[in-house]
Motif scaffolding. Structure first.
Motif, PDB file in Angstrom:
ATOM      1  N   SER A 272      10.447  -3.675  -1.366  1.00 56.15           N
ATOM      2  CA  SER A 272      11.770  -2.530  -1.830  1.00 56.15           C
ATOM      3  C   SER A 272      10.991  -0.998  -1.275  1.00 56.15           C
ATOM      4  CB  SER A 272      10.844  -2.353  -3.230  1.00 56.15           C
ATOM      5  OG  SER A 272       9.688  -2.393  -3.270  1.00 56.15           O
ATOM      6  N   ARG A 273      11.695   0.527  -1.454  1.00 55.77           N
ATOM      7  CA  ARG A 273      11.012   1.454  -1.162  1.00 55.77           C
ATOM      8  C   ARG A 273       9.754   2.020  -1.895  1.00 55.77           C
ATOM      9  NH1 ARG A 273      11.951   4.020   2.898  1.00 55.77           N
ATOM     10  NH2 ARG A 273       9.206   5.374   2.729  1.00 55.77           N
ATOM     11  N   GLU A 274       9.710   0.938  -3.042  1.00 50.40           N
ATOM     12  CA  GLU A 274       7.902   1.375  -3.219  1.00 50.40           C
ATOM     13  C   GLU A 274       7.264   0.029  -2.777  1.00 50.40           C
ATOM     14  OE1 GLU A 274      10.886   0.203  -5.246  1.00 50.40           O
ATOM     15  OE2 GLU A 274      10.778   2.324  -6.044  1.00 50.40           O
ATOM     16  N   ASP A 275       7.416  -1.288  -2.608  1.00 48.32           N
ATOM     17  CA  ASP A 275       5.813  -1.759  -1.226  1.00 48.32           C
ATOM     18  C   ASP A 275       6.408  -0.572  -0.229  1.00 48.32           C
ATOM     19  OD1 ASP A 275       6.666  -3.681  -3.303  1.00 48.32           O
ATOM     20  OD2 ASP A 275       8.192  -4.829  -2.312  1.00 48.32           O
ATOM     21  N   LEU A 276       7.359  -0.596   0.435  1.00 46.03           N
ATOM     22  CA  LEU A 276       6.394  -0.121   1.541  1.00 46.03           C
ATOM     23  C   LEU A 276       5.956   1.634   1.803  1.00 46.03           C
ATOM     24  CD1 LEU A 276       7.202  -0.195   5.406  1.00 46.03           C
ATOM     25  CD2 LEU A 276       9.744   1.508   4.263  1.00 46.03           C
ATOM     26  N   ASP A 277       6.575   2.443   0.204  1.00 41.40           N
ATOM     27  CA  ASP A 277       5.416   3.666  -0.070  1.00 41.40           C
ATOM     28  C   ASP A 277       4.558   3.512  -0.027  1.00 41.40           C
ATOM     29  OD1 ASP A 277       7.718   4.794   0.465  1.00 41.40           O
ATOM     30  OD2 ASP A 277       7.739   5.420  -1.865  1.00 41.40           O
ATOM     31  N   ALA A 278       3.636   2.205  -0.643  1.00 40.32           N
ATOM     32  CA  ALA A 278       2.476   1.204  -1.290  1.00 40.32           C
ATOM     33  C   ALA A 278       1.370   1.203  -0.137  1.00 40.32           C
ATOM     34  CB  ALA A 278       2.477   0.703  -2.554  1.00 40.32           C
ATOM     35  N   MET A 279       2.616   0.179   0.813  1.00 44.40           N
ATOM     36  CA  MET A 279       1.671   0.000   2.316  1.00 44.40           C
ATOM     37  C   MET A 279       1.773   1.264   3.248  1.00 44.40           C
ATOM     38  SD  MET A 279       3.449  -3.317   4.742  1.00 44.40           S
ATOM     39  CE  MET A 279       4.999  -1.909   5.140  1.00 44.40           C
ATOM     40  N   LEU A 280       2.307   2.121   3.377  1.00 46.19           N
ATOM     41  CA  LEU A 280       2.377   3.559   4.436  1.00 46.19           C
ATOM     42  C   LEU A 280       0.999   4.667   3.278  1.00 46.19           C
ATOM     43  CD1 LEU A 280       5.738   4.192   4.226  1.00 46.19           C
ATOM     44  CD2 LEU A 280       4.204   3.388   6.103  1.00 46.19           C
TER      45      LEU A 280
END
Length: 132
Positions: free
Chosen positions: A15-23
């Motif tokens: 999800s966008r949230e998953d990707l944002d947290a990873m970044l």
């Protein structure tokens, strides 16, 4: 200066949230370790370019390799480079939409890179575009 380029496959759609947290985590870690680079995601694969001190880059790649969120991790290229290609980006990121061209996204990101580095990243992106 050392660089490492790899591709991997997410185990599940992020999800966008998953990707944002990873970044956010990558940015914190990379700032601490003096690493710069880019991460491109096309919903099927990650293409990442890391640069910095060889030991720090290799430690980062080892940590990424153990991350359960992705698999099929392939080192595409590693070795010494003359200068940083992405000096201002602790972790630049770009997501390619489902119908987009990875090559077009990479072309924009590598405008200031040395010619050989830009060509390598564009060749990887073009091969990925042909495979989809």
């Amino acid at each position: 200066m050392y660089r490492l380029v790899y591709m991997s496959t997410p185990k599940r759609p992020l999800s966008r949230e998953d990707l944002d947290a990873m970044l956010a985590a990558a940015t914190r870690n990379n700032n601490r370790n003096g690493i710069t680079g880019i991460l491109i995601q096309d919903h099927k694969r990650f293409l990442q370019y890391l640069e910095g001190n060889e030991d720090r880059v290799e430690e980062t790649f080892a940590r990424i390799s153990l991350d359960k969120r992705h698999h099929a991790i392939f080192r595409l290229k590693s070795g010494v480079i003359v200068r940083r290609q992405f000096p201002g980006w602790s972790m630049a990121s770009k997501t390619v939409d489902q119908s987009g061209s990875l090559t077009n996204v990479v072309r924009e990101l590598v405008k200031a890179c040395d010619r050989d580095v830009a060509e390598e990243l564009l060749n990887f992106a073009a091969a990925r575009d042909r495979a989809t």
